[in-house]
Design a protein around this motif. Structure first.
Motif, PDB file in Angstrom:
ATOM      1  N   PHE A  25       0.841  -1.192   0.000  1.00  0.00           N
ATOM      2  CA  PHE A  25       0.000   0.000   0.000  1.00  0.00           C
ATOM      3  C   PHE A  25       0.878   1.243   0.000  1.00  0.00           C
ATOM      4  N   TYR A  26       0.863   1.965  -1.115  1.00  0.00           N
ATOM      5  CA  TYR A  26       1.711   3.148  -1.261  1.00  0.00           C
ATOM      6  C   TYR A  26       1.412   4.177  -0.175  1.00  0.00           C
ATOM      7  N   GLY A  27       0.133   4.296   0.206  1.00  0.00           N
ATOM      8  CA  GLY A  27      -0.273   5.276   1.198  1.00  0.00           C
ATOM      9  C   GLY A  27       0.232   4.994   2.603  1.00  0.00           C
ATOM     10  N   SER A  28       0.864   3.834   2.824  1.00  0.00           N
ATOM     11  CA  SER A  28       1.477   3.565   4.138  1.00  0.00           C
ATOM     12  C   SER A  28       2.844   4.225   4.260  1.00  0.00           C
ATOM     13  N   TRP A  29       3.325   4.850   3.137  1.00  0.00           N
ATOM     14  CA  TRP A  29       4.636   5.515   3.083  1.00  0.00           C
ATOM     15  C   TRP A  29       5.778   4.526   3.306  1.00  0.00           C
ATOM     16  N   GLY A  30       5.490   3.223   3.225  1.00  0.00           N
ATOM     17  CA  GLY A  30       6.520   2.216   3.427  1.00  0.00           C
ATOM     18  C   GLY A  30       6.538   1.610   4.818  1.00  0.00           C
ATOM     19  N   TYR A  31       5.672   2.065   5.711  1.00  0.00           N
ATOM     20  CA  TYR A  31       5.700   1.570   7.091  1.00  0.00           C
ATOM     21  C   TYR A  31       4.905   0.279   7.275  1.00  0.00           C
ATOM     22  N   GLN A  32       4.268  -0.222   6.217  1.00  0.00           N
ATOM     23  CA  GLN A  32       3.599  -1.526   6.267  1.00  0.00           C
ATOM     24  C   GLN A  32       4.352  -2.447   5.300  1.00  0.00           C
ATOM     25  N   VAL A  33       5.401  -3.068   5.795  1.00  0.00           N
ATOM     26  CA  VAL A  33       6.365  -3.784   4.953  1.00  0.00           C
ATOM     27  C   VAL A  33       5.944  -5.231   4.734  1.00  0.00           C
ATOM     28  N   VAL A  34       6.024  -5.686   3.491  1.00  0.00           N
ATOM     29  CA  VAL A  34       5.847  -7.097   3.153  1.00  0.00           C
ATOM     30  C   VAL A  34       7.192  -7.721   2.789  1.00  0.00           C
ATOM     31  N   GLY A  35       7.964  -7.026   1.977  1.00  0.00           N
ATOM     32  CA  GLY A  35       9.256  -7.550   1.525  1.00  0.00           C
ATOM     33  C   GLY A  35      10.403  -6.881   2.236  1.00  0.00           C
ATOM     34  N   TYR A  36      10.803  -7.444   3.361  1.00  0.00           N
ATOM     35  CA  TYR A  36      11.817  -6.805   4.204  1.00  0.00           C
ATOM     36  C   TYR A  36      13.198  -6.768   3.555  1.00  0.00           C
ATOM     37  N   TYR A  37      13.441  -7.639   2.608  1.00  0.00           N
ATOM     38  CA  TYR A  37      14.770  -7.727   2.000  1.00  0.00           C
ATOM     39  C   TYR A  37      14.831  -7.097   0.615  1.00  0.00           C
ATOM     40  N   ALA A  38      13.789  -6.396   0.212  1.00  0.00           N
ATOM     41  CA  ALA A  38      13.724  -5.883  -1.148  1.00  0.00           C
ATOM     42  C   ALA A  38      13.429  -4.391  -1.167  1.00  0.00           C
ATOM     43  N   PRO A  39      14.270  -3.593  -1.827  1.00  0.00           N
ATOM     44  CA  PRO A  39      13.865  -2.207  -2.076  1.00  0.00           C
ATOM     45  C   PRO A  39      12.663  -2.212  -3.020  1.00  0.00           C
ATOM     46  N   THR A  40      11.707  -1.332  -2.786  1.00  0.00           N
ATOM     47  CA  THR A  40      10.489  -1.380  -3.573  1.00  0.00           C
ATOM     48  C   THR A  40      10.780  -1.281  -5.071  1.00  0.00           C
ATOM     49  N   SER A  41      10.093  -2.108  -5.827  1.00  0.00           N
ATOM     50  CA  SER A  41      10.285  -2.146  -7.279  1.00  0.00           C
ATOM     51  C   SER A  41       9.567  -1.007  -7.987  1.00  0.00           C
ATOM     52  N   ARG A  42       8.834  -0.172  -7.246  1.00  0.00           N
ATOM     53  CA  ARG A  42       8.150   0.968  -7.869  1.00  0.00           C
ATOM     54  C   ARG A  42       9.113   1.873  -8.610  1.00  0.00           C
ATOM     55  N   TYR A  43      10.359   1.939  -8.131  1.00  0.00           N
ATOM     56  CA  TYR A  43      11.313   2.900  -8.680  1.00  0.00           C
ATOM     57  C   TYR A  43      12.500   2.228  -9.363  1.00  0.00           C
ATOM     58  N   GLY A  44      12.469   0.892  -9.477  1.00  0.00           N
ATOM     59  CA  GLY A  44      13.555   0.223 -10.176  1.00  0.00           C
ATOM     60  C   GLY A  44      13.998  -1.051  -9.494  1.00  0.00           C
ATOM     61  N   THR A  45      15.120  -1.568  -9.927  1.00  0.00           N
ATOM     62  CA  THR A  45      15.667  -2.827  -9.439  1.00  0.00           C
ATOM     63  C   THR A  45      16.512  -2.588  -8.182  1.00  0.00           C
ATOM     64  N   PRO A  46      16.910  -3.668  -7.498  1.00  0.00           N
ATOM     65  CA  PRO A  46      17.846  -3.492  -6.385  1.00  0.00           C
ATOM     66  C   PRO A  46      19.128  -2.773  -6.800  1.00  0.00           C
ATOM     67  N   GLN A  47      19.625  -3.083  -7.991  1.00  0.00           N
ATOM     68  CA  GLN A  47      20.841  -2.414  -8.462  1.00  0.00           C
ATOM     69  C   GLN A  47      20.603  -0.922  -8.707  1.00  0.00           C
ATOM     70  N   ASP A  48      19.393  -0.567  -9.117  1.00  0.00           N
ATOM     71  CA  ASP A  48      19.080   0.854  -9.293  1.00  0.00           C
ATOM     72  C   ASP A  48      19.107   1.584  -7.949  1.00  0.00           C
ATOM     73  N   PHE A  49      18.621   0.918  -6.898  1.00  0.00           N
ATOM     74  CA  PHE A  49      18.692   1.543  -5.577  1.00  0.00           C
ATOM     75  C   PHE A  49      20.140   1.634  -5.114  1.00  0.00           C
ATOM     76  N   MET A  50      20.938   0.588  -5.385  1.00  0.00           N
ATOM     77  CA  MET A  50      22.364   0.652  -5.075  1.00  0.00           C
ATOM     78  C   MET A  50      23.020   1.836  -5.791  1.00  0.00           C
ATOM     79  N   PHE A  51      22.612   2.067  -7.019  1.00  0.00           N
ATOM     80  CA  PHE A  51      23.153   3.177  -7.804  1.00  0.00           C
ATOM     81  C   PHE A  51      22.870   4.508  -7.105  1.00  0.00           C
ATOM     82  N   LEU A  52      21.669   4.661  -6.547  1.00  0.00           N
ATOM     83  CA  LEU A  52      21.311   5.875  -5.821  1.00  0.00           C
ATOM     84  C   LEU A  52      22.164   6.031  -4.566  1.00  0.00           C
ATOM     85  N   VAL A  53      22.318   4.955  -3.796  1.00  0.00           N
ATOM     86  CA  VAL A  53      23.157   5.012  -2.597  1.00  0.00           C
ATOM     87  C   VAL A  53      24.593   5.355  -2.971  1.00  0.00           C
ATOM     88  N   ASN A  54      25.088   4.725  -4.012  1.00  0.00           N
ATOM     89  CA  ASN A  54      26.450   4.956  -4.475  1.00  0.00           C
ATOM     90  C   ASN A  54      26.651   6.426  -4.867  1.00  0.00           C
TER      91      ASN A  54
END
Length: 641
Positions: free
Chosen positions: A204-233
């Motif tokens: 649920f997008y409206g939970s702002w991320g505080y209702q987590v289902v996939g604890y080990y996955a950055p949300t795919s709404r904005y890209g792949t895990p590597q895309d999130f790594m790219f942002l952190v990098n």
């Protein structure tokens, strides 16, 4: 088809023992879906914990979602782990676990350890590798110097609504699009860290991320895990640390998630007096179950390990510490001593902090804890919880409550400003002006300020300068840095067009200059968490609504004097006692014309006079700007002294 275990099983006997004792802090390397590169091609090994299952199979787009096609085998060691390898399955395959329980319950579940999920509202897990070529080694080396001895200025961000593409209600930016803009913006403003509202997969997008289902996955709404790594990098390359909100307290009851996972209350407490949160209608983790503890602590270390995260802000700690949190009499179960303290959660938080600091001693942990629980940031060895920092909710509530009042009435509530210093050094605090204060009809920070437009902007400049002048780390939610009129709306972009108008641009310049002052003045960070770094000059002038204090660095020469006027009246010839004769220079003034102020300034050099005041033999005659804070720095004694 029954899947055979490989000759060398993914999980060793030692792995199983550690997992079952709650001590396997890297179980993510063994459970879940792991791509295997074999001589005859690619395959994926699956392993899932489901002790109440009578049958478990892997279903996916590679077998037509056939529940009978790929059955997993239960380990013979009684661990409740099912595993097996599926040939010809690799990167990008969609999958779930079909579980038939001993009680006849049947369900299709996502993988608790999946590193990637379909874009919601789709609910399948995705087989995915985490290979990435990092280029942030210089940052990781820099990070080794203790964070608490340096400025900590945090920009809190919700990824989906920071900026939208093309127009205000356009699509969300991807991780890589954010990487092209967010680091440069944070660098421009001088923030030291970004804190993301939970990035973990949530239905649920409206939970702002505080209702987590996939604890080990950055949300795919904005890209792949590597895309999130790219942002952190990219943030690390810009010298910006990354803090993630982490939610180990509760999780939603969506059928494809952790709730009632194998036909039993596996991850959550079975009794609703312990396992159902009355406010959020979500399931509460059972940290007393060893495998759940392994799941959660491994998850914390996973983000630090695989994604190079620099800090974890733990959400809703108070709800974990108290068995009666938000519950009426009869709605909760006392601990074994008859008390309200959640002993299992306390032990979990201590173990979490110990594991993080042992594996990543240069990573910080932050507690969102809203009560007076003692020792949140004290060492576990001395009975504390072991966090590095704690949100200072009392300062936030008192400051906003005070500044919402018309200036006419502030003299009757003067103690609201000074009260925070009674306990400011009992913990190591972060001063939070967070997302929680600008949603659900609470209005934006700008709109909380009373008076006309000029007074509202002046009041906001006053609030921000007071925050940076107060001991503690700093946190500001996005949009606050340019004084957004409208409260935060997660379905829309920030109102960036407002930043083109001088009053908003002035607020942004103020934040930029406050961050620069914070970084460049040791008095503001070297003793940020020590009573030795603070001294009141006067906190009792309720009549004029004025506060005066000193911040001190490690060196005697590193001192700043602050004087704050919380009324819209200019105070001329306002006298402040000082210990040293000579002259002082005004190095910052929140009423500067640069920030949209009235430009009520002091001379470049302000001479002291041998007139006693505030217990000192010398004093300074000052001009205090309306709704403003001035910052003074001692320069030297007179040439003839």
């Amino acid at each position: 088809m029954m899947l055979q275990q490989q000759n060398k099983p993914q999980l060793t006997v030692h792995d199983v023992e550690l997992f079952g004792s709650g001590k396997h802090y890297h179980i993510y390397n063994k459970l879940g879906a792991h791509i295997q590169h074999q001589t005859e091609g690619q395959a994926t090994h699956f392993a899932v914990w489901a002790p109440n299952a009578a049958e478990v199979s892997v279903i996916g787009n590679f077998n037509g979602w056939d529940r009978a096609a790929h059955l997993l085998l239960a380990r013979a060691d009684g661990s409740g782990i099912w595993e097996g390898t599926v040939p010809d399955v690799g990167q990008g395959a969609l999958y779930k676990y079909f579980i038939r329980s001993n009680n006849g319950y049947e369900v299709e579940k996502g993988d608790p350890y999946a590193v990637y999920w379909e874009v919601p509202p789709r609910t399948a897990s995705v087989v995915w590798g985490l290979e990435f070529e990092w280029s942030d080694q210089a940052w990781l080396e820099e990070r080794k110097s203790p964070a608490l001895n340096k400025p900590i200025s945090i920009y809190e961000v919700h990824l989906g609504s920071w900026r939208r593409v093309n127009d205000q209600d356009g699509r969300e930016m991807t991780y890589r699009e954010l990487a092209a803009e967010l680091p440069e913006y944070c660098l421009f403003l001088g923030f030291t860290h970004v804190e993301f509202l939970p990035v973990m997969e949530h239905p649920f997008y409206g939970s702002w991320g505080y209702q987590v289902v996939g604890y080990y996955a950055p949300t795919s709404r904005y890209g792949t895990p590597q895309d999130f790594m790219f942002l952190v990098n990219a943030l690390h390359q810009a010298g910006i640390g990354v803090i993630l909100d982490w939610v180990p307290s509760h999780f939603p009851t969506d059928e494809h998630g952790l709730s009632y996972f194998d036909g039993s209350h596996l991850y959550e407490h079975a009794d609703p007096r312990q396992g159902l949160h009355p406010d959020w209608k979500s399931a509460i983790f059972n940290p007393g179950r060893h495998e759940v503890k392994s799941f959660l602590i491994s998850n914390a270390l996973y983000w630090l390990d695989k994604f190079h995260i620099d800090g974890l802000r733990v959400d809703a700690v108070a709800s974990m510490l108290y068995l009666d949190y938000s519950r009426k009499e009869g709605e909760w179960i006392p601990n074994r001593y008859g008390g309200r303290e959640n002993l299992e959660a306390i032990e979990f938080l201590r173990e979490f902090n110990g594991a993080v600091h042992q594996s990543f001693p240069d990573v910080i942990t932050i507690a969102e804890e809203s009560t007076a629980w003692p020792g949140v940031t004290h060492a576990v060895s001395s009975g504390g919880l072991g966090f590095d920092l704690k949100w200072m909710m009392g300062w936030m509530h008192d400051s906003l409550a005070y500044l919402k009042k018309d200036a006419v009435y502030r003299s009757y509530h003067h103690e609201q400003l000074s009260f925070s210093l009674h306990y400011a050094f009992s913990e190591r605090f972060v001063l939070p002006l967070s997302h929680d204060e600008v949603v659900h009809g609470k209005r934006s920070l700008l709109q909380k300020m009373p008076g006309d437009d000029w007074q509202r902007f002046a009041g906001l400049r006053l609030l921000y300068t007071y925050m940076y002048a107060h001991p503690g780390a700093k946190l500001l939610f996005m949009g606050g840095e340019f004084g957004q009129h409208h409260e935060w709306r997660h379905d829309y972009s920030l109102d960036w067009n407002e930043n083109l108008h001088p009053p908003h641009e002035g607020i942004q310049k103020l934040i930029k200059d406050l961050n620069s002052l914070y970084r460049n003045e040791p008095a503001l960070y070297e003793r940020n968490f020590s009573a030795e770094g603070f001294e009141w000059i006067d906190h009792q002038d309720a009549t004029n609504s004025v506060l005066a204090w000193i911040r001190k660095g490690a060196s005697l020469s590193d001192q700043l004097l602050f004087v704050a006027n919380f009324t819209p009246v200019v105070r001329n010839n306002y006298r402040i006692g000082v210990s040293k004769p000579g002259y002082y220079q005004e190095v910052f003034n929140s009423d500067n014309l640069r920030y949209g102020g009235a430009d009520v300034m002091n001379f470049e050099k302000i001479e002291t006079y041998p007139i006693p005041k505030h217990g000192h033999m010398h004093s300074l005659p000052l001009t205090l700007p309306p709704l403003g804070v001035i910052v003074l720095k001692y320069k030297k004694v007179f040439d003839w002294l």
